[in-house]
Structures are given as C-alpha cells and as structure tokens.
Design a protein around this motif. Structure first.
Motif, mmCIF file in Angstrom:
data_model
loop_
_atom_site.group_PDB
_atom_site.id
_atom_site.type_symbol
_atom_site.label_atom_id
_atom_site.label_comp_id
_atom_site.label_asym_id
_atom_site.label_seq_id
_atom_site.Cartn_x
_atom_site.Cartn_y
_atom_site.Cartn_z
ATOM 1 N N VAL A 46 0.822 4.374 -2.724
ATOM 2 C CA VAL A 46 0.652 5.781 -2.347
ATOM 3 C C VAL A 46 1.860 6.614 -2.785
ATOM 4 O O VAL A 46 1.712 7.716 -3.331
ATOM 5 N N ALA B 253 1.871 9.641 -5.471
ATOM 6 C CA ALA B 253 2.357 10.970 -5.090
ATOM 7 C C ALA B 253 3.471 11.438 -6.020
ATOM 8 O O ALA B 253 3.505 12.607 -6.424
ATOM 9 N N LEU C 163 0.826 -1.206 0.000
ATOM 10 C CA LEU C 163 0.000 0.000 0.000
ATOM 11 C C LEU C 163 0.864 1.262 0.000
ATOM 12 O O LEU C 163 0.534 2.253 -0.657
#
Length: 185
Positions: free
Chosen positions: A90, A94, A86
């Motif tokens: 992310v 980003a 995860l």
C-alpha cells in the motif's frame, strides 16, 4: 470516382487506427497482468522469509488452513509478516501515485516531493517530534511522530499552493519556491 477512393482510404485508416488501439490495449492488459503476478510472487516471497524459518509451505497452509499451525507460527504470520507485507504494498502504491501526480502537475519527469520542499517539511516535523517532549499529549510517540511529519508536510503543501495561487506563479516559480523551502530547515 474520387469520393469512392476517399471513403475507402478513410475506412482503411479508421480500421488501422482501431486495430492499433486494440493492440495497445492488449499490450497494456498483458503488462498489468504480469505486474500483478509479480506483485503476488513478491508478496509470497516476502511473507515466507524471515528469521523464524517459516517456509513457503507454512504460508500456504496458514492462508488456507490456519488451524494446522501452532499458535506461535500463527502470530508470526498473521500479526507480523502479512500486515507488514500488505503495508509495504500500500505504501509503495501510494508513493508511486504521489510521484506520478507530482510529475504530472509540474510537467517535470524528475519531480518528487522534495522538489516542492514537502519532503523536507515532513523531515522537519519528525525532527520536532523527536526533539521535544510530547508526553503531555494523549497519544503514544508511535502516533505523534507520523502525525507531526504529516502536519508539517501538509503545511508546506498549503504554503506552496496559497503563494502560487495568490501570485499567479508559473510552474518554474513554484519549483523554485519549493526548492527554497527545501533549504529553509
């Protein structure tokens, strides 16, 4: 007679434009759906591979019935593999967003955080954190390293913004200033 012909042509062009826009939206929705499916598949593959030989069937059973796994497998899946996978999603999102923002703001498809010296400043911050002894700070080194990298990157960003605003610099001047920041450390 001409006004009737013009209104038919305008109506036909409007219909054609709306149909093209619908096709464009449908293509985008299909593309995003396929990318979401690929992301889920990559996440499942990432969580099911590793040195502990926990297979895909264990991952699915852990997600839906975690009590059937032994405690070691639960720790590996829930404390190591799922958080790391995860976090990779992310961080990747980003970085993609930051790159797109950098390219949009500089109007340059090759722009990156290194274009403005931000990446080099973060590297310098990490090097400072590694080089000096910061044991007197109330944080662990695991937190000090990214904190210094972030702080130096933030300072470089603020320096670029302040100098470009105060001098009324163009995009080319900002890029040249960023490149000069890159070569400073």
């Amino acid at each position: 007679m001409k006004s009737a012909t013009l209104s038919v042509d305008e109506n036909h062009q409007t219909t054609s434009l709306s149909q093209r826009y619908r096709r464009f939206v449908i293509k985008r929705i299909l593309l995003l759906s396929m990318m979401a499916i690929a992301l889920v598949i990559a996440w499942v593959i990432d969580t099911s591979t590793g040195p502990s030989q926990i297979g895909l069937n264990h991952i699915f059973s852990a997600l839906f019935e975690p009590e059937v796994l032994d405690p070691v497998q639960q720790v590996i899946i829930f404390d190591v593999r799922i958080p790391y996978a995860l976090m990779a999603i992310v961080v990747g999102a980003a970085l993609g967003l930051a790159g797109a923002e950098m390219q949009t703001s500089l109007n340059n498809p090759l722009a990156s955080p290194f274009t403005l010296g931000i990446g080099a400043a973060a590297t310098l911050g990490a090097a400072v954190a590694i080089l000096f002894d910061w044991s007197w700070l109330p944080f662990r080194f695991d937190y000090i390293l990214p904190l210094f990298a972030f702080a130096f990157a933030l300072l470089a960003s603020l320096l670029v913004v302040v100098l470009s605003r105060s001098q009324g610099a163009s995009v080319n001047t900002v890029i040249l200033f960023g490149i000069s920041l890159f070569f400073c450390p």
